[in-house]
Enzyme design. Structure first.
Site, PDB file in Angstrom:
ATOM      1  CG  ASP A  96      40.127  28.681  35.301  1.00 22.63           C
ATOM      2  OD1 ASP A  96      40.444  27.485  35.384  1.00 22.63           O
ATOM      3  OD2 ASP A  96      40.175  29.343  34.242  1.00 22.63           O
ATOM      4  CE  LYS A 143      41.373  45.019  39.955  1.00 25.81           C
ATOM      5  NZ  LYS A 143      42.819  45.244  40.112  1.00 25.81           N
ATOM      6  CG  ASP A 159      45.858  26.596  35.271  1.00 29.48           C
ATOM      7  OD1 ASP A 159      45.129  25.783  35.875  1.00 29.48           O
ATOM      8  OD2 ASP A 159      45.990  26.606  34.030  1.00 29.48           O
ATOM      9  CG  ASP A 199      45.826  43.650  40.976  1.00 26.84           C
ATOM     10  OD1 ASP A 199      45.305  43.379  42.094  1.00 26.84           O
ATOM     11  OD2 ASP A 199      45.954  44.824  40.557  1.00 26.84           O
ATOM     12  CE1 TYR A 246      35.377  30.539  34.819  1.00 27.37           C
ATOM     13  CE2 TYR A 246      34.841  28.297  34.190  1.00 27.37           C
ATOM     14  CZ  TYR A 246      35.770  29.287  34.394  1.00 27.37           C
ATOM     15  OH  TYR A 246      37.097  29.016  34.180  1.00 27.37           O
TER      16      TYR A 246
HETATM   17  C1  IPM Z   1      39.479  23.909  35.218  1.00 26.16           C
HETATM   18  C2  IPM Z   1      39.354  24.043  33.718  1.00 26.16           C
HETATM   19  C3  IPM Z   1      37.892  24.278  33.360  1.00 26.16           C
HETATM   20  C4  IPM Z   1      37.463  25.587  33.997  1.00 26.16           C
HETATM   21  C5  IPM Z   1      37.588  24.247  31.862  1.00 26.16           C
HETATM   22  C6  IPM Z   1      38.044  22.961  31.219  1.00 26.16           C
HETATM   23  C7  IPM Z   1      36.134  24.478  31.586  1.00 26.16           C
HETATM   24  O1  IPM Z   1      40.187  25.066  33.260  1.00 26.16           O
HETATM   25  O2  IPM Z   1      38.823  23.000  35.780  1.00 26.16           O
HETATM   26  O3  IPM Z   1      40.224  24.680  35.809  1.00 26.16           O
HETATM   27  O4  IPM Z   1      37.675  26.658  33.426  1.00 26.16           O
HETATM   28  O5  IPM Z   1      36.899  25.539  35.081  1.00 26.16           O
HETATM   29 MG    MG Z   2      41.468  25.877  34.762  1.00 23.25          MG
END
Ligand code: IPM
Ligand code: MG
Length: 361
Positions: free
Chosen positions: A248, A191, A252, A224, A140
């Site tokens: 990240d 990884k 999710d 993975d 990032y």
């Molecule tokens: C998160 C989001 C952010 C990230 C975005 C909005 C920049 O997806 O906080 O997970 O990628 O960190």
């Molecule tokens: Mg995110």
């Protein structure tokens, strides 16, 4: 001295869910909790008002605050802006400037919502995972980055995955401290079979645990495989520690195990314990302004804020209990609605939590 919170509603559903959080804070203040709060601009809202997604005033206020509570940033109207002006840059800038290297993302299945998950109930019932994501390094932020033109005229995109030993050590220590409060099991995700940077990650994680946290049981997974295991048998995990990008993605995935991303809060901490708290979900522009967003992730983020930055663990528990009580009472925003329950708006959900909080103290 009264603790001060900077509130940054941001974009999309941000202002709606933050309004419910403010309601809760006002109840707590009326009940004697000594804290103050003010509001600032971030993301697309800040860009519209000031021409930048992270105004200097917001940054200065954030540095002064004991904690920051953020709604969400981003939306389609800003997607074609140059990268440095996009709403997401406001969030990333705040993370970097405040040094918020440790991102705690719990994935906990509320027992009342077992049916909301797309996975079989027996796979997810009782799920309680904590993902510790490195937040201020890795791909990032690595240099060089950008889109450049090669000598042969072809354009190429570049990002750099880089971690220093120090960055790995401190996030592994945070994850170990978290694991010590839980089941003591830590899985480091990398990884290392392909990327040298994460080969170092694995080596350093192994050393830190061996030398400093002998009571922690450490395991390693390639990312993975970790993604596969998360949907196959998620309850095998206690705490996961991983890099910025892998965290990240995996967070999710873990969030959806619990049925709704609208239920999960997060904490981003720096070395001094100052933190930024935000729901895991995004700005959801498709439902913004319709009053149907789920405010519970934000309210649970407020609970995390009270626990990690404001030294009020009991008040944190009261909020969590109030959230559980409204779920027990059958109230559901559309994202977690199921047959037989009562569908309510964002505001009604916030009111109900506030009312329970009122009654419980
Ligand atoms: C998160 C989001 C952010 C990230 C975005 C909005 C920049 O997806 O906080 O997970 O990628 O960190
Ligand atoms: Mg995110």
């Amino acid at each position: 001295m009264a603790k001060h919170i900077l509130i940054l509603p941001g974009d999309g559903i941000g202002p709606e869910i933050i309004a419910e959080a403010r309601k809760i804070l006002e109840v707590l203040i009326a009940q004697g909790l000594v804290l103050s709060f003010s509001e600032g601009l971030i993301g697309g809202a800040a860009y519209e008002a000031t021409g930048t997604p992270l105004p200097d005033a917001t940054l200065a206020d954030a540095k002064q605050a004991d904690a920051v509570l953020l709604g969400a940033v981003g939306g389609p109207v800003w997607e074609s802006l140059p990268m440095h002006l996009r709403p997401e840059k406001g969030l990333l800038g705040l993370r970097a400037e405040l040094g918020l290297f440790a991102n705690l993302r719990p994935a906990v299945l509320a027992p009342q919502l077992a049916a909301a998950s797309t996975l079989k109930p027996e796979v997810v019932a009782g799920l309680d995972i904590m993902i510790v994501r490195e937040l201020t390094g890795g791909i990032y932020f690595g240099q060089p980055r950008g889109i450049r033109i090669r000598d042969d005229g072809q354009r190429e995109g570049v990002n750099t995955l880089v971690y220093s030993e120090h960055e790995i050590e401190r996030i592994v220590r945070t994850a170990c401290d978290v694991a010590l409060q839980r089941d003591g099991r830590l899985c480091s995700v990398d990884k290392a079979n392909v990327l040298e940077c994460t080969e170092l990650w694995r080596e350093v994680a192994t050393r830190v645990v061996r030398e400093e946290y002998p009571e922690i049981t450490l395991s390693h997974l390639y990312v993975d495989n970790a993604a596969m295991q998360l949907v196959k048998a998620p309850k095998q995990f206690d705490v996961i520690v991983t890099s910025n990008l892998f965290g990240d993605i995996l967070s999710d995935c873990a969030a959806m195990l619990t049925g709704s991303i609208g239920m999960l809060g997060s904490a981003s901490l720096n070395a001094t314990g100052q933190g930024m708290y935000e729901p895991i979900h995004g700005s959801a522009p498709d439902i913004a302004g319709r009053g149907i967003a789920n405010p519970l992730a934000t309210l649970l983020s407020v609970a995390m804020m009270l626990r990690y930055s404001l030294a009020e663990p009991q008040v944190a528990q009261q909020i969590e209990a109030a959230v559980a009580a409204v779920l027990d009472a059958g109230l559901r925003t559309p994202d977690i609605m199921s047959p037989g329950m009562t569908e309510v708006s964002c505001q009604t959900m916030g009111d109900a939590v506030a009312q329970h909080l009122h009654g419980s103290t």
